[in-house]
Design a protein around this motif. Structure first.
Motif, PDB file in Angstrom:
ATOM      1  N   ALA A 166       7.194   8.081  12.667  1.00 38.15           N
ATOM      2  CA  ALA A 166       7.989   8.309  11.798  1.00 38.15           C
ATOM      3  C   ALA A 166       6.783   9.135   9.910  1.00 38.15           C
ATOM      4  O   ALA A 166       6.458   8.063   9.506  1.00 38.15           O
ATOM      5  N   ARG A 167       7.426  10.183   9.897  1.00 40.91           N
ATOM      6  CA  ARG A 167       6.577  10.468   8.669  1.00 40.91           C
ATOM      7  C   ARG A 167       6.956  11.372   7.873  1.00 40.91           C
ATOM      8  O   ARG A 167       8.150  12.246   8.052  1.00 40.91           O
ATOM      9  N   VAL A 168       7.635  10.948   6.735  1.00 38.45           N
ATOM     10  CA  VAL A 168       8.446  12.270   6.133  1.00 38.45           C
ATOM     11  C   VAL A 168       8.623  12.904   4.713  1.00 38.45           C
ATOM     12  O   VAL A 168       8.861  14.292   4.930  1.00 38.45           O
ATOM     13  N   VAL A 169       6.848  12.649   4.647  1.00 35.04           N
ATOM     14  CA  VAL A 169       6.087  13.274   4.088  1.00 35.04           C
ATOM     15  C   VAL A 169       5.508  14.795   4.118  1.00 35.04           C
ATOM     16  O   VAL A 169       4.894  13.904   5.799  1.00 35.04           O
ATOM     17  N   SER A 170       4.707  15.440   3.640  1.00 33.98           N
ATOM     18  CA  SER A 170       3.949  16.684   4.498  1.00 33.98           C
ATOM     19  C   SER A 170       2.135  15.977   4.646  1.00 33.98           C
ATOM     20  O   SER A 170       2.036  15.218   3.418  1.00 33.98           O
ATOM     21  N   GLY A 176      -2.226  10.612   3.342  1.00 35.39           N
ATOM     22  CA  GLY A 176      -2.363  10.819   4.935  1.00 35.39           C
ATOM     23  C   GLY A 176      -1.699   9.550   5.511  1.00 35.39           C
ATOM     24  O   GLY A 176      -0.601   9.071   4.834  1.00 35.39           O
ATOM     25  N   GLY A 177      -1.866   9.311   6.850  1.00 36.17           N
ATOM     26  CA  GLY A 177      -1.177   8.269   7.380  1.00 36.17           C
ATOM     27  C   GLY A 177      -1.340   8.243   8.551  1.00 36.17           C
ATOM     28  O   GLY A 177      -0.652   9.618   9.048  1.00 36.17           O
ATOM     29  N   PHE A 178      -0.792   7.432   9.376  1.00 39.17           N
ATOM     30  CA  PHE A 178      -0.211   7.720  10.911  1.00 39.17           C
ATOM     31  C   PHE A 178       0.877   7.732  10.807  1.00 39.17           C
ATOM     32  O   PHE A 178       1.879   7.759  11.900  1.00 39.17           O
ATOM     33  N   GLY A 179       1.654   6.988  10.184  1.00 43.17           N
ATOM     34  CA  GLY A 179       3.214   6.824  10.046  1.00 43.17           C
ATOM     35  C   GLY A 179       3.258   5.730  10.785  1.00 43.17           C
ATOM     36  O   GLY A 179       4.169   5.377  11.634  1.00 43.17           O
ATOM     37  N   LEU A 180       2.734   4.685  11.028  1.00 40.25           N
ATOM     38  CA  LEU A 180       2.744   3.750  12.232  1.00 40.25           C
ATOM     39  C   LEU A 180       2.851   2.201  11.180  1.00 40.25           C
ATOM     40  O   LEU A 180       3.759   1.186  11.893  1.00 40.25           O
ATOM     41  N   GLY A 181       2.593   2.504   9.817  1.00 40.39           N
ATOM     42  CA  GLY A 181       2.575   1.320   9.710  1.00 40.39           C
ATOM     43  C   GLY A 181       4.489   0.269   9.582  1.00 40.39           C
ATOM     44  O   GLY A 181       4.069  -0.410  10.123  1.00 40.39           O
ATOM     45  N   LEU A 182       5.320   1.198   9.184  1.00 41.03           N
ATOM     46  CA  LEU A 182       6.761   0.665   8.439  1.00 41.03           C
ATOM     47  C   LEU A 182       6.747  -0.202  10.314  1.00 41.03           C
ATOM     48  O   LEU A 182       8.036  -0.971  10.443  1.00 41.03           O
ATOM     49  N   TRP A 183       6.174   0.956  11.670  1.00 41.60           N
ATOM     50  CA  TRP A 183       7.162   0.551  12.835  1.00 41.60           C
ATOM     51  C   TRP A 183       6.639  -0.592  13.396  1.00 41.60           C
ATOM     52  O   TRP A 183       7.576  -1.819  13.608  1.00 41.60           O
ATOM     53  N   ILE A 184       5.659  -0.747  12.993  1.00 37.58           N
ATOM     54  CA  ILE A 184       4.770  -2.777  13.307  1.00 37.58           C
ATOM     55  C   ILE A 184       5.735  -3.810  12.739  1.00 37.58           C
ATOM     56  O   ILE A 184       5.957  -4.445  12.315  1.00 37.58           O
ATOM     57  N   SER A 234       0.929  -1.011  -0.189  1.00 34.77           N
ATOM     58  CA  SER A 234      -0.297   0.016  -0.188  1.00 34.77           C
ATOM     59  C   SER A 234       0.734   1.015   0.358  1.00 34.77           C
ATOM     60  O   SER A 234       0.543   2.703  -0.818  1.00 34.77           O
ATOM     61  N   ASN A 235       1.923   1.211   0.616  1.00 36.74           N
ATOM     62  CA  ASN A 235       2.517   2.436  -0.063  1.00 36.74           C
ATOM     63  C   ASN A 235       3.583   2.900  -0.861  1.00 36.74           C
ATOM     64  O   ASN A 235       3.821   3.629  -0.664  1.00 36.74           O
ATOM     65  N   ALA A 236       3.661   1.581  -1.883  1.00 35.29           N
ATOM     66  CA  ALA A 236       4.155   1.460  -3.195  1.00 35.29           C
ATOM     67  C   ALA A 236       3.532   2.081  -3.492  1.00 35.29           C
ATOM     68  O   ALA A 236       3.574   2.819  -5.108  1.00 35.29           O
ATOM     69  N   ILE A 237       2.276   1.798  -3.534  1.00 38.45           N
ATOM     70  CA  ILE A 237       0.711   2.585  -4.559  1.00 38.45           C
ATOM     71  C   ILE A 237       0.494   3.855  -4.032  1.00 38.45           C
ATOM     72  O   ILE A 237       0.925   4.690  -4.992  1.00 38.45           O
ATOM     73  N   LYS A 238       1.098   3.600  -2.628  1.00 27.98           N
ATOM     74  CA  LYS A 238       0.630   5.636  -2.331  1.00 27.98           C
ATOM     75  C   LYS A 238       1.874   6.655  -2.941  1.00 27.98           C
ATOM     76  O   LYS A 238       1.480   7.526  -3.225  1.00 27.98           O
ATOM     77  N   TYR A 239       3.119   5.531  -2.441  1.00 25.77           N
ATOM     78  CA  TYR A 239       4.477   6.880  -2.848  1.00 25.77           C
ATOM     79  C   TYR A 239       4.599   6.474  -4.798  1.00 25.77           C
ATOM     80  O   TYR A 239       5.671   7.386  -4.696  1.00 25.77           O
ATOM     81  N   GLY A 288      10.828   8.708  -3.419  1.00 27.25           N
ATOM     82  CA  GLY A 288      11.989   8.109  -2.859  1.00 27.25           C
ATOM     83  C   GLY A 288      11.933   8.112  -1.540  1.00 27.25           C
ATOM     84  O   GLY A 288      10.949   9.380  -1.237  1.00 27.25           O
ATOM     85  N   ILE A 289      13.161   8.376  -0.551  1.00 25.61           N
ATOM     86  CA  ILE A 289      13.046   9.124   0.531  1.00 25.61           C
ATOM     87  C   ILE A 289      14.675   9.208   0.635  1.00 25.61           C
ATOM     88  O   ILE A 289      16.092   8.960   0.259  1.00 25.61           O
ATOM     89  N   SER A 290      14.951  10.574   0.995  1.00 27.69           N
ATOM     90  CA  SER A 290      15.978  10.799   1.374  1.00 27.69           C
ATOM     91  C   SER A 290      16.913   9.615   2.313  1.00 27.69           C
ATOM     92  O   SER A 290      16.593   9.517   3.172  1.00 27.69           O
TER      93      SER A 290
END
Ligand code: ADP
Length: 619
Positions: free
Chosen positions: A568-572, A577-585, A522-527, A554-556
């Motif tokens: 952790a969210r590095v995009v505005s 959208g998103g909680f910034g929790l997916g990758l942590w989990i 879902s991240n790959a689709i989103k970003y 991409g990500i710096s």
């Protein structure tokens, strides 16, 4: 028998009276000298000077210092011609090196010793070397009195009085006078030492009062370390470095030096030659064991042995290390850093008293640093939570608003039903819309539930034999619609050790694997900026890896390190959208199964997220 005394009798009596008078004059002047100052080293030298020539041809004073070492304080001869010989005696023959002799017996036993006549054979026996014998003969030692300086049962040293052949030998009354002198001298030493001790304690108390105020006046651990370094320089060190442990490594936080130019030299040396974390001694050793380290005297050979190469040695010499003390900074009973103290240009040396004092400072500073860190961590956590709550409410609000609109639409359609004009097709589309928003809401609430479970460390696994390739294919299938609406194509490549068609089996939790892939996808689709996406499943005999690659934003490199952290969210948030929790989990789940996560990415070129899992489940 005649009742009137003879002239000879009168002579003897008047000589005896003279003698008494001379002795008491001597004792009075010695007492005056002893009470002149609290610098007992100087006053004892004066007393030795006063003893010659009245009481002795030459006199030595030996004291036992607070560390129990006997040291010669004064050697004085009445004859100016023999001064050099006396100085040679003082520098060459420390009292403890006497193998035999009365001095040691007096030092140990505490009883005065009188040698009325010292024969040359006795001198030969007492001499340590030929040289010693030569000097003793030169100074002249035909009669000798040695008296202990005793206070409250403690022997503080001895005074030795010697006379040569030309003088009358010592007798019992001389011993009495010498004992009286030693008694007064002992009181003077005792007074001076008590005074010094009181001054030292007063100084220590003042220092700790100042330290406590300073250490508690900031809640920033870096400025606490800076204050600490400046507190000890210059009174307790020429140079002080404060280092804190961070992930098992020591990081230099503050350095203070009496010569501010040397701070740069010290920093440069530390940068080029960082201390070895595996070293048994030095800062890391102190951090590991929690025990302080004292090198009272740094000999030049020690620098040579400790240097890695010629440049390192030059640095060490430039810094002029003379004496080093390293104490741990302790909080909650565990070392959290070290305080490095160095005497350099001032040529001073650390001793056991400094060690105790700095150890206490290490405890106080450790506590202050830890408190500041905890305070800041707590503040950061509260800030993070507040940010998260605002993102979470924003995220939950979006599907709710759209749900509200859909429900309003349904109500409008339902209102028309009264008039018998219901449009079933329209109704069905609106209910589908409601369903979609409900799914999104459920997803978000599930994510929140996952977080609270994961945060309390309850990742429960149901391990069974699972085919990773099949889980990936199923997820790809499920995302068909989302891929289509994002305009992304998706390919799934499987490459097991025995052919692409074979299943990639391992002992894993099927649901959790699905969660991991779903997150990546879902991240790959989103970003992914609408570009092609690829899922790759590969395996070796022991591990299996799943990678999801996109060619999106991409990500710096700076941000890559913190992606797997909570919130952790590095995009505005305005764009995505998103909680910034997916990758942590994802990270928690993969690690719970014994694996590890990774990311490779370049800004504008896309990202590859991967999870590598042991096939036997967590070992
Ligand atoms: P979110 O719910 O915000 O997407 P994640 O933990 O899944 O939370 O991701 C954390 C952050 O990592 C995202 O906010 C985004 O900035 C970045 N990120 C994740 N995956 C990608 C990707 N494939 N490409 C670019 N950035 C990504």
């Amino acid at each position: 028998m005649s009742a009137t005394p003879s002239t000879a009798d009168l002579d003897v009596r008047s000589r005896a009276a003279d003698d008494v008078e001379r002795r008491s004059r001597f004792l009075i002047s010695a007492s005056a000298a002893l009470s002149e100052s609290l610098d007992y080293e100087r006053t004892l030298q004066r007393v030795a000077e006063l003893s010659v020539p009245d009481m002795a041809d030459w006199c030595t004073v030996t004291v036992v210092d607070t560390n129990g070492r006997a040291r010669r304080l004064a050697v004085v001869h009445a004859d100016p011609a023999k001064r050099e010989l006396a100085a040679e005696y003082k520098s060459k023959f420390p009292p403890t090196e006497h193998r035999s002799g009365h001095l040691l017996e007096v030092l140990r036993g505490g009883a005065a010793s009188l040698s009325v006549h010292v024969t040359d054979e006795e001198l030969v026996r007492a001499a340590q070397t030929e040289d010693h014998l030569r000097i003793m003969r030169g100074l002249g030692c035909a009669s000798c009195v040695i008296v202990p300086m005793v206070v409250r049962g403690e022997i503080l040293g001895v005074i030795s009085l010697m006379r040569g052949e030309a003088r009358a030998p010592y007798g019992p009354t001389d011993v009495e006078t010498a004992e009286e002198l030693a008694h007064r001298a002992a009181l003077a030493i005792d007074n001076a030492r008590l005074y010094r001790e009181a001054r030292r304690r007063e100084g220590t108390m003042r220092f700790f009062a100042e330290a406590s105020t300073l250490l508690s006046s900031s809640l920033d651990h870096v400025s606490i370390c800076e204050r600490l370094a400046h507190l000890v320089v210059p009174s307790f060190a020429d140079w002080c470095g404060v280092e804190l442990a961070e992930q098992g490594e020591l990081r230099s936080i503050a350095i203070a030096h009496v010569e501010s130019a040397k701070v740069a030299v010290a920093e440069e040396m530390r940068r080029r030659y960082p201390p070895d974390p595996a070293a048994a001694r030095g800062p890391h050793g102190v951090l590991r064991t929690g025990r302080p380290e004292l090198v009272a005297d740094i000999a030049p050979e020690m620098l040579e042995r400790g240097a890695v190469n010629a440049e390192h040695l030059r640095f060490l010499r430039d810094l002029g290390l003379r004496s080093v003390l390293i104490v741990p900074l302790v909080a909650g009973g565990r070392p959290i850093g070290v305080l490095n103290l160095v005497w350099a240009e001032s040529e001073r040396r650390y001793g056991p008293d400094d060690l105790e004092m700095m150890r206490e400072l290490g405890r106080r500073a450790g506590l202050a640093v830890e408190n500041a860190r905890l305070y800041n961590e707590a503040r950061a956590a509260v800030k993070l939570r507040d940010e998260f709550l605002s993102i979470a409410s924003h995220e939950l609000k979006t599907p709710l608003t759209s749900l509200r609109l859909k429900v309003d639409g349904i109500l409008r359609v339902a209102a028309k039903a009264d008039k018998g004009a219901i449009d079933v097709g329209k109704l069905a589309t609106r209910v589908q819309g409601v369903d979609k928003q409900l799914s999104r809401l459920t997803e978000l609430v599930d994510a929140l539930l996952d977080v609270s479970r994961a945060a309390s460390g309850q990742v429960q696994l149901r391990l069974e034999e699972v085919d990773l390739a099949a889980v990936a294919q199923a997820a790809a299938q499920r995302f068909k619609d989302d891929l289509a609406s994002a305009g992304c194509s998706l390919s799934v490549v499987v490459a097991g050790p025995s052919g692409s068609k074979s299943p990639i089996l391992g002992r894993w939790d099927r649901m959790r694997l699905d969660e991991v892939i779903t997150n990546f996808l879902s991240n790959a689709i989103k970003y992914g900026a609408g570009k092609p996406i690829q899922i790759r499943v590969t395996a070796s005999a022991t591990t299996a890896t799943i990678e999801v690659e996109d060619h999106g934003i991409g990500i710096s490199p700076d941000d890559q390190g913190r992606l797997f952290e909570r919130f952790a969210r590095v995009v505005s948030p305005d764009h995505y959208g998103g909680f910034g929790l997916g990758l942590w989990i994802v990270k928690l789940l993969v690690e719970a199964m014994g694996g590890k996560v990774a990311v490779r990415s370049a800004v504008g070129a896309g990202s590859v997220f991967s999870a590598e899992l042991p096939r036997q489940g967590k070992v």
